[in-house]
Design a protein around this motif. Structure first.
Motif, PDB file in Angstrom:
ATOM      1  N   TYR A 195       0.829  -1.205   0.000  1.00  0.00           N
ATOM      2  CA  TYR A 195       0.000   0.000   0.000  1.00  0.00           C
ATOM      3  C   TYR A 195       0.868   1.262   0.000  1.00  0.00           C
ATOM      4  O   TYR A 195       0.621   2.212  -0.771  1.00  0.00           O
ATOM      5  CB  TYR A 195      -0.918  -0.006   1.221  1.00  0.00           C
ATOM      6  CG  TYR A 195      -1.758   1.239   1.365  1.00  0.00           C
ATOM      7  CD1 TYR A 195      -2.644   1.623   0.368  1.00  0.00           C
ATOM      8  CD2 TYR A 195      -1.660   2.044   2.506  1.00  0.00           C
ATOM      9  CE1 TYR A 195      -3.422   2.767   0.496  1.00  0.00           C
ATOM     10  CE2 TYR A 195      -2.428   3.185   2.641  1.00  0.00           C
ATOM     11  CZ  TYR A 195      -3.302   3.544   1.637  1.00  0.00           C
ATOM     12  OH  TYR A 195      -4.060   4.679   1.765  1.00  0.00           O
TER      13      TYR A 195
ATOM     14  N   GLY B 288       1.351   4.178  -3.187  1.00  0.00           N
ATOM     15  CA  GLY B 288       1.129   5.608  -3.046  1.00  0.00           C
ATOM     16  C   GLY B 288       2.373   6.440  -3.267  1.00  0.00           C
ATOM     17  O   GLY B 288       2.338   7.450  -3.982  1.00  0.00           O
TER      18      GLY B 288
ATOM     19  N   HIS C 244       3.644   6.556  -7.043  1.00  0.00           N
ATOM     20  CA  HIS C 244       2.684   6.933  -8.082  1.00  0.00           C
ATOM     21  C   HIS C 244       2.897   8.377  -8.523  1.00  0.00           C
ATOM     22  O   HIS C 244       3.293   9.229  -7.708  1.00  0.00           O
ATOM     23  CB  HIS C 244       1.250   6.764  -7.559  1.00  0.00           C
ATOM     24  CG  HIS C 244       0.222   6.672  -8.621  1.00  0.00           C
ATOM     25  ND1 HIS C 244      -0.330   7.795  -9.222  1.00  0.00           N
ATOM     26  CD2 HIS C 244      -0.363   5.603  -9.226  1.00  0.00           C
ATOM     27  CE1 HIS C 244      -1.208   7.414 -10.127  1.00  0.00           C
ATOM     28  NE2 HIS C 244      -1.253   6.096 -10.153  1.00  0.00           N
TER      29      HIS C 244
ATOM     30  N   PRO D  29       0.464  10.760  -5.897  1.00  0.00           N
ATOM     31  CA  PRO D  29       0.415   9.976  -4.648  1.00  0.00           C
ATOM     32  C   PRO D  29      -0.904  10.071  -3.898  1.00  0.00           C
ATOM     33  O   PRO D  29      -1.444   9.054  -3.453  1.00  0.00           O
ATOM     34  CB  PRO D  29       1.564  10.569  -3.831  1.00  0.00           C
ATOM     35  CG  PRO D  29       2.501  11.133  -4.852  1.00  0.00           C
ATOM     36  CD  PRO D  29       1.626  11.647  -5.946  1.00  0.00           C
ATOM     37  N   TYR D  30      -1.438  11.290  -3.768  1.00  0.00           N
ATOM     38  CA  TYR D  30      -2.674  11.436  -2.985  1.00  0.00           C
ATOM     39  C   TYR D  30      -3.808  10.625  -3.601  1.00  0.00           C
ATOM     40  O   TYR D  30      -4.544   9.918  -2.908  1.00  0.00           O
ATOM     41  CB  TYR D  30      -3.070  12.912  -2.903  1.00  0.00           C
ATOM     42  CG  TYR D  30      -4.395  13.134  -2.209  1.00  0.00           C
ATOM     43  CD1 TYR D  30      -4.503  13.054  -0.824  1.00  0.00           C
ATOM     44  CD2 TYR D  30      -5.549  13.391  -2.950  1.00  0.00           C
ATOM     45  CE1 TYR D  30      -5.719  13.234  -0.188  1.00  0.00           C
ATOM     46  CE2 TYR D  30      -6.771  13.585  -2.329  1.00  0.00           C
ATOM     47  CZ  TYR D  30      -6.853  13.504  -0.944  1.00  0.00           C
ATOM     48  OH  TYR D  30      -8.066  13.672  -0.322  1.00  0.00           O
TER      49      TYR D  30
ATOM     50  N   ALA E  10      -3.552   8.034  -5.551  1.00  0.00           N
ATOM     51  CA  ALA E  10      -3.279   6.600  -5.449  1.00  0.00           C
ATOM     52  C   ALA E  10      -3.595   6.082  -4.050  1.00  0.00           C
ATOM     53  O   ALA E  10      -4.195   5.018  -3.885  1.00  0.00           O
ATOM     54  CB  ALA E  10      -1.817   6.323  -5.792  1.00  0.00           C
ATOM     55  N   PHE E  11      -3.175   6.832  -3.013  1.00  0.00           N
ATOM     56  CA  PHE E  11      -3.484   6.431  -1.644  1.00  0.00           C
ATOM     57  C   PHE E  11      -4.998   6.365  -1.432  1.00  0.00           C
ATOM     58  O   PHE E  11      -5.514   5.420  -0.827  1.00  0.00           O
ATOM     59  CB  PHE E  11      -2.871   7.418  -0.648  1.00  0.00           C
ATOM     60  CG  PHE E  11      -1.438   7.125  -0.300  1.00  0.00           C
ATOM     61  CD1 PHE E  11      -1.061   5.892   0.205  1.00  0.00           C
ATOM     62  CD2 PHE E  11      -0.460   8.088  -0.471  1.00  0.00           C
ATOM     63  CE1 PHE E  11       0.259   5.616   0.543  1.00  0.00           C
ATOM     64  CE2 PHE E  11       0.857   7.827  -0.156  1.00  0.00           C
ATOM     65  CZ  PHE E  11       1.215   6.591   0.349  1.00  0.00           C
ATOM     66  N   LYS E  12      -5.700   7.361  -1.936  1.00  0.00           N
ATOM     67  CA  LYS E  12      -7.151   7.437  -1.738  1.00  0.00           C
ATOM     68  C   LYS E  12      -7.874   6.321  -2.480  1.00  0.00           C
ATOM     69  O   LYS E  12      -8.778   5.672  -1.923  1.00  0.00           O
ATOM     70  CB  LYS E  12      -7.648   8.798  -2.222  1.00  0.00           C
ATOM     71  CG  LYS E  12      -9.150   8.992  -2.065  1.00  0.00           C
ATOM     72  CD  LYS E  12      -9.581  10.346  -2.595  1.00  0.00           C
ATOM     73  CE  LYS E  12     -11.087  10.521  -2.495  1.00  0.00           C
ATOM     74  NZ  LYS E  12     -11.530  11.843  -3.041  1.00  0.00           N
TER      75      LYS E  12
ATOM     76  N   SER F 233      -6.733   3.400  -3.622  1.00  0.00           N
ATOM     77  CA  SER F 233      -6.394   2.030  -3.223  1.00  0.00           C
ATOM     78  C   SER F 233      -6.771   1.720  -1.778  1.00  0.00           C
ATOM     79  O   SER F 233      -6.773   0.554  -1.378  1.00  0.00           O
ATOM     80  CB  SER F 233      -4.898   1.774  -3.417  1.00  0.00           C
ATOM     81  OG  SER F 233      -4.118   2.658  -2.612  1.00  0.00           O
TER      82      SER F 233
END
Length: 358
Positions: A67, A71, A74, A77-78, A80-82, A84
């Motif tokens: 995980y 993020g 990527h 990043p924000y 991708a974190f959100k 996934s």
């Protein structure tokens, strides 16, 4: 409550009533269910007077590492974190809910039920009972069976989901089961076979045949295992050649599917070389040129997709999170109570991996 919610997420994930049930079409029903599941997970831990322990096994840590890697590496990043987060939240909520062997076994049965419902949706569409709109999708795929849902509107996607019925039915019902359980397993195999046959998916046929052979030889003597696998390799080709489109396997150079996969593999390899940490989660799209147009081409391979998106550094996180649970099965001593539990519950989970990577 926590177990009920994770089962609901599982059923909604596969059956997807939000794609075909009037009144639910387009409604995001997974998010509220996940919110209830998280609340139930925290409440259960509080009621039992224990701390919520999310990281207890190597698998938990590998999932967390995956995980973070997705993020951090990527391009955005924000986002991708959100995006996934729901996937990883589903993992941790499910792990917390399946706190006993009995719960895990029931969860596998519900999984098997969901897959059987998918297969029946496809088969019933052939006789005019078509709640998902499968007939239109099947026609658009040149007669290859598909369902009118977001996840299974492709024949290969449907086949690779349904073929998981083969190992699950074997270990949950046929293996160590009585006459009634064996009968149930055979009925489920017939349903799965008919559905996969109508999808004309070569990869699913091969995956189903391989998992059934490997499941059957488990626990047999070494001699039986060697003879069975040798016989499967020698005569398996002739046995599965009667399946639709399998005759094309005799000339792989002329097979459009194989050519497309090779092109996708080459593009993914180039992406992994150009981006050491991958080009980013859910960003890789293989393309082919056809009649002066560029079209997206499915990779049909987790290895290819993950290699392009996560690169040489991120791929080990993915494969470790997929394979780290094999260790307890191989390390557990025979004839112990734990070994029996591992055999009865772990094997249905581990045996489906080959069918999900083809």
């Amino acid at each position: 409550m926590d177990f009920v919610t994770v089962v609901l997420v599982l059923l909604v994930y596969y059956i997807r009533p939000q794609d075909w049930v009037a009144g639910l079409i387009g409604v995001g029903i997974v998010t509220p269910i996940m919110a209830v599941a998280i609340f139930a997970m925290v409440s259960r831990a509080k009621e039992e007077g224990r701390k919520l322990q999310l990281f207890l096994t190597p698998l938990d840590w590998w999932v967390l590492a995956l995980y973070i890697f997705i993020g951090v590496t990527h391009p955005y990043p924000y986002g991708a974190f959100k995006d996934s987060l729901p996937l990883f939240a589903f993992y941790f909520v499910t792990v917390q809910a399946l706190r006993s062997v009995e719960r895990l076994r029931k969860y596998l049965i519900y999984w098997l039920i969901a897959l059987t419902v998918l297969a029946m949706f496809g088969l019933l569409s052939k006789v005019g009972i078509d709640p998902t709109g499968a007939q239109a999708l099947t026609a658009s795929n040149k007669g290859r069976l598909a369902l009118g849902t977001w996840m299974h509107n492709n024949p290969n996607s449907l086949a690779h989901s349904v073929v998981v019925i083969v190992p699950l039915a074997y270990f949950l019902f046929f293996w160590k089961g009585g006459v009634m359980k064996k009968t149930v397993a055979i009925i489920l195999w017939v349903i799965a076979y008919e559905c996969v046959y109508l999808t004309e998916s070569k990869g699913a046929v091969l995956a189903g045949f391989a998992t059934l052979v490997l499941a059957w030889v488990f626990g047999k003597s070494k001699i039986v295992q060697v003879l069975a696998i040798t016989a499967a390799l020698a005569g398996g080709g002739a046995a599965i050649s009667v399946m639709p489109r399998m005759s094309e396997m005799g000339n792989l150079r002329a097979d459009e599917g194989v050519q497309g996969r090779l092109l996708a593999w080459e593009q993914a390899r180039t992406a992994s070389r150009n981006h050491f940490t991958g080009q980013g989660w859910k960003t890789f799209r293989a393309t082919i040129q056809w009649q002066k147009m560029w079209l997206n081409k499915a990779t049909h391979s987790g290895y290819v997709q993950v290699g392009a998106e996560l690169g040489p550094w991120g791929s080990p996180c993915m494969w470790a999170s997929s394979g780290s649970d094999f260790v307890p099965s191989f390390c557990a001593r025979p004839r112990t109570r734990w070994k029996s539990r591992v055999d009865d519950v772990f094997l249905p989970c581990s045996s489906v991996l080959p069918s999900r990577t083809g």
